[in-house]
Design an enzyme around this catalytic site. Sequence first.
Site, PDB file in Angstrom:
ATOM      1  N   HIS A 150      -3.033   6.666   3.685  1.00 52.48           N
ATOM      2  CA  HIS A 150      -1.887   5.798   4.041  1.00 52.48           C
ATOM      3  C   HIS A 150      -0.525   6.374   3.684  1.00 52.48           C
ATOM      4  O   HIS A 150       0.415   5.632   3.355  1.00 52.48           O
ATOM      5  CB  HIS A 150      -2.042   4.389   3.433  1.00 52.48           C
ATOM      6  CG  HIS A 150      -1.479   3.330   4.339  1.00 52.48           C
ATOM      7  ND1 HIS A 150      -1.478   1.978   4.026  1.00 52.48           N
ATOM      8  CD2 HIS A 150      -0.893   3.432   5.566  1.00 52.48           C
ATOM      9  CE1 HIS A 150      -0.905   1.306   5.013  1.00 52.48           C
ATOM     10  NE2 HIS A 150      -0.539   2.167   5.957  1.00 52.48           N
ATOM     11  N   CYS A 174       0.780  -1.248   0.000  1.00 55.09           N
ATOM     12  CA  CYS A 174       0.000   0.000   0.000  1.00 55.09           C
ATOM     13  C   CYS A 174       0.807   1.291   0.000  1.00 55.09           C
ATOM     14  O   CYS A 174       0.718   2.089  -0.923  1.00 55.09           O
ATOM     15  CB  CYS A 174      -0.896   0.050   1.233  1.00 55.09           C
ATOM     16  SG  CYS A 174      -2.154  -1.206   1.226  1.00 55.09           S
TER      17      CYS A 174
END
Length: 458
Positions: free
Chosen positions: A123, A62
Amino acid sequence: MLGFVRVPAQERPPNIVMFFVDNLGNGDVGCFGSKLHRTPHIDRLAKEGTRFTSFYVASGVCTPSRAALMTGCYPPRVSMHVSGSGGAVLRPLDTKGLNPEEMTIAEVLRTAGYATGIFGKWHLGDQPEFLPTRQGFDYFFGIPYSDDQTKDKQPETWPELPLMRQEKVIEAPVDRDFLVKRCTEEAIGFIERNRARPMFVYIPHTMPGSTKNPFSSPEFRGKSANGEYGDAVEELDWSTGQIMAALERLRLADNTLVIWTSDNGAVRRTPQQGSCAPYRGWGYDTSEGAMRMPCVMRFPGRVRAGRVCDEVISTIDMLPTFASLAAAKLPPKPIDGHDVRPILFDQGAGKSPWDDVGYMFYRMDQLQAVRAGPWKLYLSPPERQGANDRRIAAVPLALYDVRNDVGETREVAAEQPEVVRNLSQLAEAARVELGDLDRPGRSQRPAGYNPNPQPLVP
Ligand SMILES: [Ca+2]
């Protein structure tokens, strides 16, 4: 029929809507071969647009994948290839974040008058100075990190998973069942409010996400042929249909580039949930399954309908490509991506710029593979020490024709010494700039750093 009409330069620059879902593999959508999941709205994008079959993310996990999309840089260039504690992705209260001095896609497009919104998972840092609102986004609705980074994992330090609007936590813990639905509704509201301006709508949906039991709202639960994972995928498809319907209702769909893809491949689970077929490997590493994503783009009159394009392009090409579309200036610091409009719009030769310089596959701080043209060379890192005294085994050198042998069934390094030599040289050039293991690269820039991170939820 959609003609191939050039849009006059004096017209408003196009809207850009980008779906960037989480941990979904190539074989998980109908137009890329799924027989399990019903994805009519994504399939319709493919019919009305182009399917890209050598579209790569810049990392199998991610945080680095998202950092690369946002900056047009390989993760090690912006030092987002490892977390503050040396892990693969940022954790809650991480000391690291994307450096506020880096210029993101949102900042680039904002200079060209775009309204910019993000709906889903960020993120790239959870401290105030790292939030999307400080990186060019006018509007943020979603979660600051992964859907599995919940308080129960580290009750002493991690807060409840927060849902945020702008820089405020509005719910903690967030009800994950409704994340896709609420992010969709918020994105539509944003599109409606900004209909008179060009806009960048970034939709990094939180699903299928990082848990063994993906979430979906009640209308989708138990409805797919593939359990909770399939339910989540089908809700992502519903979301795509809702966004497209809103663009059509507002008469914006014809002047909008829509991109639909994933941040990395499906994760290996037992029993199997997602699918990276026909590619080898699973999410989180540098395999084709991890980094070669299903990608469709729709832009009537520019991106040709019903086409399939196998030229190598990457998420790091999006920033310079979007900048060109918006007539915006590039960031002042060097980036890795290329303006790939000739490939997107099928103009001229449309040959990938990566065929010459090689596309690099980094896993954290290690360069593991390089692709140029049809060839992918897995470099041969020696055995080494990993975290917690773990040995990481050596990987043998291997060469595959990943254009014609997409499942990597025939290893041909011994038959193609010149290709091996050429790709090894391209890898060495990348090491000089971006580093490899303990060897720093001369072009790496620092990440953002906060020595005293505070929880978002008191
Ligand atoms: Ca992911």
